[in-house]
Design an enzyme around this catalytic site. Structure first.
Site: not given
Ligand code: HEM
Length: 494
Positions: A211, A344
């Site tokens: 992450d 996601h």
């Molecule tokens: C337990 C909850 C969550 C898990 C397991 C999770 C997991 C991840 C993972 C594995 C990534 C890919 C790594 C990265 O690009 O940095 C990611 C990216 C991201 N997540 Fe989450 N996330 C969670 C909650 C959230 C929430 C609540 C939001 C916003 C409402 C969010 C927004 C984002 C955003 C904006 C990205 C980057 C996407 C990009 O720029 O490509 N995440 N998340």
């Protein structure tokens, strides 16, 4: 989540921002192996203010300091030897009202507070995801109160201290120092502790994915962005700087908000054994590797390698390489062949599916950390016993247009990915129905579960269908304003 490898190639020395005024967690992130959130109520406003001004505000870690710490960590042979302690502070709307009665911070979501904003609202999200700000967060609720939240988050919280360090004893020592300083002027509540996962899982969240890979490059702070890393105006993350989003107001709601930011905190429990079991069973039934189904739900392989550039197999060197792990978009993938529209990372940052102003207005800087123990394979092979998940934190200058929009209008919206997808078909002629985000999406009616996708043709053959069950349970949240160092020493405490 930020480890010493957070992708912010910064140098405070050349920054155009007032980095000595901006708290360190906002733009770069306090460097940490462990983190504690000390929520509190203010008991005696006058003495709390005077202690904060005289004894505490000068010790808060700024962006200048974090940039230096980060350079120091990167110059060490191993980032494991982290012994830096950081302290930052934020206030909820009730806390701000105690410090400055009648203060209007210009954000209706901050004013209402996380508890009111968390529950389902009657408004329907704009299907294109580009339109008006109507964001149902959809946490389960009973009679207008979130029903899955811990009691602490349902009561009053005036503020939060963020403490980071290299070990539990750093957190204990710093908590004690705050307790001694504030005495009876505050009431600290049960803290929330998080820690970077051990060993080879360092930097990975509990489902297993690396992450904290994709962060916006903040204009004026980041000198040379990594390939594919978007440069976004600082005004989307910290007050007092320009924004580029069409129609965005550049005006400061209050002069003392300059160099401050809104912080969203969410305690999100992750049902890891249930998630893993779903992936194994569903992939086996479809005749594909479980890793492939998981990768298509997130949009990345567990190593961090994007499915867009590596559609059929993981590629750990790409996941590990800042020059490659963000260097992709979805321009040549308009049927979701490589990265499903509901993945996601495509839901939360659709990249080339929308225009730059549309995207920039929704970006946030994420600074979360996992909490809870590792899964015990002996007792938790299918069902969660211990509480674990993510202490999600993100920074922005509009909670309504950034965090709430991401969660409500994109992740929770079964029709969203983008206008391009509306009315378009998959290569096999079936209609594109994206469904909600399979990681964080929450439907209006939790008993309905997740709207299934149309089956997505998946290379090298076969189809995969996303889950209908939810694997994340919201246990609490809070909206906070993180003031500048100068506001803490002056307007907020005099
Ligand atoms: C337990 C909850 C969550 C898990 C397991 C999770 C997991 C991840 C993972 C594995 C990534 C890919 C790594 C990265 O690009 O940095 C990611 C990216 C991201 N997540 Fe989450 N996330 C969670 C909650 C959230 C929430 C609540 C939001 C916003 C409402 C969010 C927004 C984002 C955003 C904006 C990205 C980057 C996407 C990009 O720029 O490509 N995440 N998340």
């Amino acid at each position: 989540m930020p480890t010493p490898l957070t992708p912010m190639p910064v140098s405070a020395a050349v920054s155009n921002l007032e980095v000595a005024q901006i708290q360190g967690d906002i733009l770069i992130g306090l460097q940490k192996l462990v983190q504690r959130f000390v929520f509190f109520e203010i008991a005696n406003v006058d003495s709390f203010k005077s202690i904060l001004r005289q004894q505490v505000s000068g010790g808060l870690v700024t962006t200048t300091q974090v940039a230096k710490d980060r350079e120091q960590i990167l110059s060490q042979s191993s980032g494991q030897n982290l012994s830096l302690i950081g302290v930052n502070i934020g206030f909820s709307n009730t806390g701000m009202q105690k410090l400055i009665p009648g203060a209007d911070l210009g954000d209706s979501s901050f004013g209402a507070g996380a508890k009111l904003r968390a529950i389902a609202m009657t408004s329907t999200p704009d299907p294109t995801g580009a339109g008006p700000d109507t964001q149902p967060i959809n946490d389960p609720s009973v009679e207008g109160v979130p029903s899955t939240w811990d009691a602490k988050f349902l009561g009053n919280i005036d503020g939060v201290f963020i403490i980071t360090g290299g070990s539990g004893s750093d957190l204990g020592m710093q908590t004690q120092a705050l307790k001694s300083a504030f005495g009876t002027s505050w009431l600290p509540l049960d803290p929330e502790d998080g820690q970077v996962r051990p060993g080879s899982n360092k930097g990975h969240e509990h489902f297993g994915w690396l992450d904290g890979i994709s962060q916006p490059a903040v204009n004026g702070l980041v000198v040379s962005p990594f390939p594919g890393q978007d440069v976004v105006e600082a005004g989307h993350f910290v007050f007092g700087y320009p924004k580029v989003a069409a129609g965005a107001s550049f005006a400061l709601p209050q002069p003392w908000m300059k160099n401050g930011s809104f912080m969203v905190f969410r305690k999100l429990q992750q049902l890891v054994p249930e998630f893993t079991t779903f992936i194994n069973d569903s992939a086996t039934a479809s005749g594909v590797a479980p890793e492939l189904l998981g990768a298509r739900m997130v949009g990345r392989w567990k190593s961090g390698a994007p499915v867009s550039t590596n559609p059929t197999a993981d590629n750990a060197p790409v996941g590990d390489d800042s020059a490659q792990n963000n260097n992709f978009d979805f321009a040549t993938d308009q049927s979701g062949q490589s990265c499903p529209f509901s993945a996601h990372i495509r839901k939360t940052n659709p990249r080339s599916d929308l225009s730059k102003p549309q995207l920039d207005a929704r970006r946030v800087i994420r600074q979360g950390i996992p909490y809870g123990p590792e899964v015990d394979p002996a007792t938790e092979s299918t069902t969660t016993i211990s509480n674990r998940g993510l202490l999600f934190v993100c920074y922005q200058t509009s909670i309504l247009s950034q965090f709430e929009f991401l969660q409500g209008s994109w992740a929770n919206n079964p029709d969203f990915i983008c206008p391009i997808a509306k009315g378009a078909n998959h290569a096999d002629g079936t209609a594109i129905t994206t469904g909600i985000d399979p990681i964080i999406g929450q439907p209006v009616d939790p008993t309905v579960g997740r709207t299934p996708d149309s089956a997505i043709p998946t290379p090298p053959g076969g189809v995969l269908t996303m889950p209908t069950t939810l694997f994340i349970k919201p246990l609490g949240g809070g909206y906070f304003f993180m003031p500048s160092i100068s506001a803490l020493a002056n307007e907020l405490t005099t």
